[in-house]
Design an enzyme around this catalytic site. Structure first.
Site, PDB file in Angstrom:
ATOM      1  N   ASP A 104     -10.060  13.324  44.108  1.00 47.89           N
ATOM      2  CA  ASP A 104     -10.093  11.871  44.233  1.00 47.89           C
ATOM      3  C   ASP A 104     -10.197  11.137  42.901  1.00 47.89           C
ATOM      4  OD1 ASP A 104     -12.635  12.569  43.529  1.00 47.89           O
ATOM      5  OD2 ASP A 104     -13.640  11.263  44.980  1.00 47.89           O
ATOM      6  N   ASP A 136      -7.719  14.279  38.378  1.00 45.53           N
ATOM      7  CA  ASP A 136      -7.125  15.204  39.341  1.00 45.53           C
ATOM      8  C   ASP A 136      -5.638  14.955  39.555  1.00 45.53           C
ATOM      9  OD1 ASP A 136      -9.637  16.398  39.922  1.00 45.53           O
ATOM     10  OD2 ASP A 136     -10.114  14.721  41.257  1.00 45.53           O
ATOM     11  N   ASP A 164     -11.674  19.586  43.951  1.00 49.32           N
ATOM     12  CA  ASP A 164     -12.452  18.967  42.884  1.00 49.32           C
ATOM     13  C   ASP A 164     -13.870  18.835  43.431  1.00 49.32           C
ATOM     14  OD1 ASP A 164     -13.149  17.234  40.605  1.00 49.32           O
ATOM     15  OD2 ASP A 164     -13.205  15.677  42.147  1.00 49.32           O
TER      16      ASP A 164
END
Length: 824
Positions: free
Chosen positions: A712, A716, A516
């Site tokens: 995080d 996600d 991410d």
């Protein structure tokens, strides 16, 4: 369902763990059990209605010693115990009372009290009997209720069965032995016994007249050897208690092999002596037990070294703490801390619970979380974590958790879970260990029968003992947990916490790493660089509305907007009916109007994107107001997004390892492309939703890829759950942390490379250990059976077999210890 971790003392090998597991499951006493051989703990999965009493009884019956770990709750059925004793008059009327009804700790306290009482009575010259005590009114006057308590204690003992009394005496003798007669003393004494018996048994074979009187008399020689052999067996009595109990429970262990072989040697030696023969096996008994005790001592020292790092994490250094009530201070234990309590943390004191600095400032050592030894400066409003240490100045903190539900407790649970789990590479060893001991007993009996026919009883008996003694399930059982535990400890030192041992194995098979972008590859904080109004509202009003919408959010964009509003001393607008749209933004209502703050995808098809050219280095957040069924664009907030330190080195290192990096982001295509190109990543997707991230991971897996996901955020979670291995950070969303397999309590993303390198070493070490254990048993058991006796006159003596067995376990343990030298 409830999970509970207990301690089980006395386990020495994989067959011990298998024996306990098999026995408990056969009696349907629990739902599941995972045993950690090195830490000597077991994680039990129980139904809410299940009690620990029958479980503890079943484990005790096998010869092991279960106990609750410090801080564990007690799901026992019998919770009605009381320390207070009934008066003598009540007992005399027929009421029964036994000390077995008193919990162990209370019983110890009562024993201590009564011992001091008897000492006082004896010092005054009074007789220590019931009648003497009851007639001595002077003593009764001095200590009210003393006589009744003592009499109740004595009557309670009298009401107990002889078996209960013997059991208590045995337990107390064992306690004294464990306290004052340590394992090293047993090893030393068993070594002395072995040397003397070797002298008495072997010297006549070399020189007929070498024995000094009176040992040259065979009767004296026999009884001396018998006494020393029995002494050695007493020193190793735990092997007999556990060995025969597990054998009777049809779950034999390595202890069973030692118990059977040495007991058989004792019986056979006595039988030969009665027949007038001098072929005795007392020296084998003593030497076998010496090598076993010596080897177990070396094993335990290595295990203790390995456990020390973990124990330091799980137990911490928590003692009394000062709680501030109004204007007074009082000392309390960490277990008494409640949310909201104000605590004074002194220099060098361990912080007992999570909280925030309420008043004062100081440096805090958070190395137990991050692996960094440099203290972090904390001021009013900063968070502090349980287990970290105040290094210089005293400050006042306000607890936001209890000690039982702190970050430290969470990490302890993660470590316990990791140590109790096993990679799939260990499954074959577990299967073999489950059948190993019964198979060895069968092999030993078959070899005994064959050699009895071929070479006679004495020769066959030596082979029988050698086969039982040389077989080593310990090496198989220690191969995996030793490496996993050291690997876990090394990871913890660097601020990395691994939930499952399977992650060590999976990390070595990774082919693709998916990141991410925001907060993972880029900085965890953003900075507002511009606020632009596109309506009649001022820039400050746009910022006030945006910050009000983001109030309470943990997203880094929200934090940046709120921080900017605070710096400009702008009062946040009040909203209600918040509705978060993962991957897009947030909606809320103010004064009957619906406002929205999010990315361009949130307003797609409803508003036109601004025509003016934007700088690619920035992130743009749009503020809109709902009018009829569409949104009116009110303003744009621009934020700066920069790479984390060492991000480029990380991506390059992954590519050098042959791994393929990917970047997924809900951010704009321009900004995501800029980040990807700066990192040299060709595979990226921008402006995607959480379900798109999940689909991307699943598509890679369909192509046969082994995927690691690093993220995080709340958006996600789906991708983290679907990935083969997932990693998150301590400052991540709580749901993300709970979903991830690995958590890094540090902002340095290069720790990802450390985890990958460490996992490779751990799995390599496990393979070496298992390979050695398999090869050892495949070679040594046939040798002990005598397969090379006729062609090469090679036959293993029982004493040599005992040395080889101990050496094999120690070798596996020492090989695992090499992991401590791992450097990244």
């Amino acid at each position: 369902m409830q999970k509970l971790t207990i301690a089980i003392d006395g386990m020495s090998c994989a067959s011990c763990a298998n024996s306990i597991t098999k026995h408990l499951k056969s009696k349907d006493l629990l739902t599941d059990i995972h045993i950690n051989l090195i830490a000597k703990t077991a994680t039990l999965t129980l139904n809410d209605s299940q009690s620990l009493e029958p479980i503890f009884a079943a484990i005790t019956k096998l010869g092991y010693k279960p106990s609750l770990l410090k801080g564990s709750s007690i799901p026992m059925q019998s919770q009605h115990f009381s320390l207070s004793l009934a008066p003598a008059q009540t007992l005399a009327k027929g009421a029964t009372f036994t000390t077995s009804q008193i919990p162990a700790q209370q019983s110890k306290e009562l024993d201590s009290t009564l011992e001091s009482i008897f000492e006082k009575v004896d010092s005054r010259g009074s007789a220590t009997n019931v009648s003497g005590l009851t007639k001595d009114s002077r003593i009764c006057d001095e200590k009210s209720g003393l006589c009744e308590r003592v009499q109740g204690r004595i009557l309670g003992v009298c009401n107990r069965s002889p078996r209960e009394i013997i059991h208590d005496l045995s337990r107390k003798a064992e306690s004294i032995s464990a306290k004052y007669f340590l394992h090293k003393h047993r090893v030393l004494l068993s070594g002395v016994c072995a040397l003397i018996v070797l002298y008495l048994a072997m010297t006549p074979m070399l020189l007929d007249s070498a024995l000094i009187a009176p040992f040259n008399d065979m009767r004296v020689n026999f009884f001396t050897q018998l006494f020393l052999a029995l002494t050695s067996m007493h020193l190793g009595r735990d092997y007999y208690f556990k060995g025969f109990r597990t054998l009777l429970a049809k779950s034999p262990t390595m202890d069973s092999l030692i118990a059977i072989s040495t007991t058989a040697a004792l019986v056979y030696s006595v039988y030969n002596a009665l027949l007038g023969h001098t072929h005795w096996y007392f020296e084998s008994i003593c030497v076998i037990l010496f090598f076993v005790l010596f080897g177990k001592g070396l094993e335990q020292n290595a295990k203790d070294t390995t456990s020390s790092v973990i124990r330091a994490l799980l137990l911490g250094n928590l003692s009394q703490v000062l709680r501030i009530d109004s204007k007074t201070e009082c000392q309390i234990s960490p277990q008494e801390i409640r949310i909201g309590d104000k605590l004074r943390i002194l220099p060098a004191q361990t912080i007992p619970a999570d909280g925030i600095v309420y008043d004062g400032e100081g440096g805090v050592d958070e190395s137990m979380l991050s692996g960094e030894m440099i203290p972090v400066e904390k001021r009013a409003g900063d968070r502090v974590y349980a287990g970290s240490i105040n290094t210089n100045r005293a400050f006042i903190m306000q607890a936001t958790s209890t000690s039982e539900h702190s970050t430290l407790s969470t990490l302890g649970a993660l470590v316990q879970e990791a140590m109790s789990s096993k990679p799939s590479i260990a499954k074959l060893a577990d299967v073999i260990a489950a059948y190993f001991v019964p198979a060895v007993i069968v092999v030993a009996l078959v070899a005994f029968g064959i050699w009895w026919v071929c070479e006679g009883l004495d020769f066959a008996f030596g082979v029988f003992i050698s086969v039982l003694v040389i077989s080593c399930p310990c090496a198989l059982g220690l191969a995996t947990p030793m490496a996993v535990m050291i690997g876990t400890a090394l990871a913890n030192r660097q601020g990395v916490f691994i939930k499952q041992a399977q992650s060590f194995e999976k990390l070595g098979k990774i082919s693709d790493v998916v990141f991410d972008k925001t907060g993972t590859l880029t900085q965890a904080t953003l900075k507002v660089v511009a606020v632009q109004s596109l309506c009649d509202l001022s820039d400050r009003e746009i910022l006030a509305l945006s910050a009000g919408l983001e109030k309470g959010s943990e997203h880094i964009i929200a934090k940046a907007i709120i921080q900017e509003a605070k710096q400009q001393e702008i009062e946040l607008s009040e909203f209600r009916e918040f509705c978060a749209r993962a991957g897009f933004g947030i909606e809320a209502v103010k004064d009957g109007c619906t406002y929205a703050l999010g990315n361009q995808a949130m307003f797609a098809g409803q508003i036109e994107a601004p025509t003016q050219e934007r700088q690619e280095a920035y992130i743009e957040v749009l503020l809109g107001k709902k009018v009829d069924s569409s949104y009116e664009l009110l303003g744009i907030i621009t934020l700066e997004d920069t790479l984390k330190p060492r991000a480029k080195e990380l991506l390059q290192a992954l590519k050098d390892k042959g791994l393929t990096p990917h970047i997924l982001s809900g951010d704009s295509d321009k900004n995501t492309k800029r980040i990807a190109e700066s990192l040299g990543v060709s595979r990226y997707l921008a402006g995607i939703k959480p379900e798109d991230k999940l689909a991307y991971i699943q598509e890679l897996q369909k192509q046969g890829k082994v995927v690691m996901m690093i993220g995080d955020g709340l958006n996600d979670v789906g991708a983290l759950a679907a990935a083969d291995v997932s990693l998150s950070f301590a400052k991540a969303n709580d749901v993300s942390k709970n979903t991830a397999d690995i958590i890094i309590y540090h902002n340095d993303i290069s720790r990802i490379l450390f985890v990958m390198s460490l996992s490779k070493k751990v799995i390599q070490n496990i393979r070496e250990n298992l390979g050695f254990a398999f090869i050892y048993n495949c070679i040594c058991i046939p040798l002990a059976c005598g397969v090379l006796y006729y062609p090469a006159q090679i036959l293993l003596n029982p004493m040599i077999a005992a040395f080889a067995m101990s050496a094999s376990s120690v070798s596996v343990v020492l090989n695992s210890q090499r992991l401590w030298k791992f450097r990244f």
